[in-house]
Design a protein around this motif. Sequence first.
Motif: not given
Length: 298
Positions: A42-47, A67-72, A150-155
Motif C-alpha cells: 500500500q503506497s509502497g509499504r509492504p503489508l 502480515r505487517l503493521d501499517g495498513y491504512r 489487514l490489521r489485528p482484530l480488536s477484542s
Amino acid sequence: MANARREPLGAGRLVLDIRDRPEPSSLRFETADDGRMVLLRQSGRPLLLGRSVADGAPCCPELYLHRLDGYRSPLPPLRAAQQRSSVNWPHEYARRLEEATGTPLSDGRWELALRTGFPPGIWEEDLVREWPGGTLELSCGGGWHGVVPLRPLSSPDSGRVKAQRRLVREGTAAPVLLWWVSFLDGWLLLDGHDRAVAALAEGRRPDCVVLTRLPAADVQWHGAEKVHEAHEYHLQRLAALPPGPGAERQRDAVNRAYGDTLAGLPYASVATGTHPLPGGAPAWNALAGAAMFQFPRD
C-alpha cells in the motif's frame, strides 16, 4: 476523481468505470517465482507476504501468510450519526474510494455490491483471526472462500467494538468493505474491522459491500458466441422431443438461462491483477527474512 463514470444497477449495486488512473494502483499485489511468492503493498509499504506450498499436491496448495503493521483504510472513520443515516452504502463507498488514496482502484470497471448473506463458515471458521500469521487451505474442490483482515482484530470487549455493538443491535451498523481477490479465492477486509468483530460478537454475520474487478469495456462481451452456440444446441435437442407441456417448460427454462447468462457477462468477476515484484524472489526473501527476525515463531 473526475474521470470515473457510474453505472447504477439497482439500489445495492453500481459499477465504477475508472478513467485516467493507470496501474499500478496504490494497493496492489506483486508476485515472484511464477506466482508462488506474493506481496501486498500500500503506497509502497509492504503489508502482506504470502508463499504457496504444495507439499506434493500441486493442485491443492496452502498459502502461508504473514502480515505487517501499517495498513491504512482508504475510507475515513464513520461516526455513529453517519451510520444511523439512510445513506446508500455502495454509492457512498464508491464516492469515498474515488477520492481516496491507498485503494486497489486502477483503470477499468469495478463493481460495488451490497451483500447481506454468506454461506456458513466464511465468517466463523474461515476468518483469519490470528495475527500476524495465517494459513489458507486453497483446496481443489472449491477453494478457500474466507476473509483476511489487514490489521489485528480488536477484542470484542474493547471500547471501540462495544460502540459498534450498540449499532449492530440497533440494526444501523454500516457494512464492512471487502475486496474480492481471485487467487486467494476469498476477500481482503479493507474497512470495518471493528464493525465485523462487533457483528460476530452479537451472533450475526456482518453486512458487506464487496469490491470486485469486472471485465474491461472492450472485452465484456467475450464469451457471448459460445453462449449462443450452447443455446442453439439445446434448442435443437428440444426440437426433437414430442410436443407437449414438458417440452415447452424446458424450452422456457433454456431461454431464460440464455438471457440471464448473456446479461451477466459484463458483470462477471475477472482475475485480480498482479505485478512483477521488483527484485524477484531475492527481494521477497529479504522481506520475509526481516519479518521472521521480528516474529521468529512464524
